[in-house]
Design an enzyme around this catalytic site. Structure first.
Site, mmCIF file in Angstrom:
data_model
loop_
_atom_site.group_PDB
_atom_site.id
_atom_site.type_symbol
_atom_site.label_atom_id
_atom_site.label_comp_id
_atom_site.label_asym_id
_atom_site.label_seq_id
_atom_site.Cartn_x
_atom_site.Cartn_y
_atom_site.Cartn_z
ATOM 1 N N LYS A 27 -13.163 -1.113 0.594
ATOM 2 C CA LYS A 27 -12.564 0.013 -0.145
ATOM 3 C C LYS A 27 -12.568 -0.235 -1.652
ATOM 4 O O LYS A 27 -12.705 -1.388 -2.106
ATOM 5 C CB LYS A 27 -11.139 0.269 0.319
ATOM 6 N N SER A 178 -11.859 -6.952 1.335
ATOM 7 C CA SER A 178 -12.463 -7.718 2.431
ATOM 8 C C SER A 178 -11.418 -8.090 3.487
ATOM 9 O O SER A 178 -11.697 -8.007 4.688
ATOM 10 C CB SER A 178 -13.193 -8.949 1.921
ATOM 11 N N SER A 179 -10.211 -8.464 3.064
ATOM 12 C CA SER A 179 -9.222 -8.867 4.076
ATOM 13 C C SER A 179 -8.689 -7.645 4.832
ATOM 14 O O SER A 179 -8.458 -7.720 6.044
ATOM 15 C CB SER A 179 -8.074 -9.652 3.443
ATOM 16 N N GLU A 241 -2.118 -7.932 6.991
ATOM 17 C CA GLU A 241 -2.325 -8.071 5.540
ATOM 18 C C GLU A 241 -1.173 -8.831 4.874
ATOM 19 O O GLU A 241 -1.345 -9.428 3.822
ATOM 20 C CB GLU A 241 -2.468 -6.682 4.901
ATOM 21 N N ASP A 252 -4.673 -0.400 1.217
ATOM 22 C CA ASP A 252 -5.956 -0.984 1.640
ATOM 23 C C ASP A 252 -6.215 -0.757 3.130
ATOM 24 O O ASP A 252 -7.290 -0.289 3.523
ATOM 25 C CB ASP A 252 -5.982 -2.490 1.346
#
Ligand SMILES: Nc1ncnc2c1ncn2[C@@H]1O[C@H](COP(=O)(O)OP(=O)(O)O)[C@@H](O)[C@H]1O
Ligand SMILES: C[C@@](O)(CCOP(=O)(O)O)CC(=O)O
Length: 435
Positions: A27, A178-179, A241, A252
């Protein structure tokens, strides 16, 4: 933690009929990073870069193999230890009668994190490892086990030997999610696994947990996730997260789950905006960054100067609201593709680029820019583009939206001369999906 004495013990072949593939996008936050933490509106879009997972059953007794290409590790985990955690009643929650895979809000986060950390010590056997990435590797395994236990512990699923491969097109630690993409993809993978394993069960939950029934026709295993399932996937990814980022705002995981473009305000329902994909330039400053540290820096600034910082945060919200309106008109004009709209399109791109510049300057006033990011933005300006940092800042990526038919050759050449990494991609594609 055991280490491998002989690699040959870990030869395995695919077996059984469970083979699941899912992917989730990265994102970009277009507007509203940092201000979103204080309840302001933010706008984010999915990227055409994805995390890809493949789960398949194997003939290696009692093992779960994790093959993580981005971090160069291959671990085998003892399934008996994992199953023991799944069988421990109330391991994930102090309210079993309220809890099932659909209610992540009842998970006892800190206890589950602790249990998972201990499990990693007992259950992981290293097959291959890149010692320089070991800290990240173990954090990744903890996150995966957290989701596995959270989603499956209330259910009657018993685990079969399996291998999960992780691949990703998203750079780590650069502000492109990425996470979050990894967390969303794993939450979705375990939901798919659950469907596959419990398709014929009357009640999916174990005794004592809140009952859960699939619809009469059974879960849809081959098609995409329902909107209810997407909400649950996003909520589990949010929990996960927290392992990576402490107290994330939730933007995210939301955009990586639903894709396209989302308008997000903490604790409010998400507004999904559908638009044609737009071209985006991603410029990696290669300066490492840590979101947690940048968020803490802004918090400190706000403590010192609450009134002043509030003005800046409100100005950021104004940028988000105005930019959303401008983007909606741009989208209409791109779809219409005629001469009358072309002039308006150019004018609105110009407005959006001005807002991008203002947004970066506001972020800079919060102390989250970096001299390398500012240099990238100066180079972009020379080539009639506007850029801003994205995500936590302090390093990582600068983003720049590309007007239709903009030729990136010259600007890319100059950026690369300064040793920056340049990627042209699209934003606005699909969210998490079964591949
Ligand atoms: N593609 C991936 N594969 C494995 N682990 C990942 C991947 N992306 C992120 N992680 C895990 O997430 C942690 C935080 O990642 P980071 O890139 O800093 O997140 P973000 O992009 O959200 O800022 C890493 O230390 C690693 O443990
Ligand atoms: C700074 C912030 O608004 C965005 C962080 O984005 P990223 O994790 O650095 O990609 C923090 C948050 O929303 O949790």
């Amino acid at each position: 933690m055991a280490s491998l004495s002989s690699r040959q013990f870990y030869k395995y072949n695919a077996q059984g009929d469970v083979s699941l593939k899912v992917s989730a996008p990265g994102k970009v936050i277009l507007h509203g990073e940092h201000s979103v933490v204080y309840g302001k509106l933010a706008l984010a879009a999915s990227l055409d870069l994805r995390t890809k997972l493949h789960l398949f059953e194997i003939d290696l007794p009692n093992k779960l193999v994790l093959n993580c290409l981005p971090l160069d590790f291959k671990f085998a985990l003892d399934l008996n230890f994992i199953q023991e955690l799944l069988d421990k009643r109330g391991a994930c929650t102090s309210q079993p009668s309220h809890f099932n895979w659909e209610t992540p809000k009842f998970v006892n986060h800190h206890r589950l994190v602790e249990l998972v950390k201990n499990l990693v010590i007992d259950a992981v056997v290293v097959i291959e490892e890149n010692p320089s990435r070991s800290r990240e590797a173990y954090q990744t395994v903890e996150a995966i086990l957290y989701l596995l236990a959270g989603i499956l512990s209330s259910t009657s699923v018993s685990l079969s030997p399996m291998c999960i491969t992780i691949d990703s097109e998203i750079s780590m630690g650069a502000g492109t999610g990425s996470s979050a993409s990894l967390s969303v993809a794993f939450a979705a993978l375990f939901v798919s696994y659950l469907k596959r394993k419990t398709i014929e069960l009357e009640n999916v939950s174990k005794d004592g947990f809140r009952p859960f029934h699939w619809p009469q026709s059974g879960p849809d295993i081959d098609n995409q996730y329902t909107s209810r399932e997407l909400d649950v996937i996003s909520a589990w990814a949010f929990q996960c997260e927290m392992i990576f980022h402490g107290t994330p705002s939730g933007i995210d995981n939301t955009v990586c789950t639903f894709g396209n473009m989302v308008q997000y305000r903490q604790y409010y329902s998400v507004v999904h905006l559908s638009f044609n994909t737009l071209n985006l330039l991603l410029v990696n400053s290669k300066v490492p960054r840590e979101t947690k540290r940048m968020v803490a820096g802004v918090a400190k600034l706000k403590e010192y100067f609450p009134h002043l910082i509030n003005y800046i945060l409100n100005a950021m919200e104004d940028v988000t609201v105005t930019a959303t309106d401008v983007i909606k008109i741009i989208d209409e004009d791109i779809r219409a593709d005629d001469v009358v709209n072309k002039a308006r399109l150019i004018e609105n791109f110009d407005k959006w680029m001005t807002l991008i510049q203002i947004n970066h300057n506001l972020l800079s006033s919060l102390g989250v820019s970096h001299e390398k990011l500012d240099l990238i933005i100066t180079i972009l300006k020379k080539h009639e583009l506007a850029g801003k940092l994205t995500g936590g800042g302090g390093g990582g990526y600068v983003i720049s939206v590309l007007p239709p038919s903009y030729d990136v050759d010259e600007v890319s050449r100059e950026l690369k001369k300064h040793n920056f990494e340049v990627t042209v991609t699209q934003m606005g594609g699909p969210g998490v999906r079964v591949d």
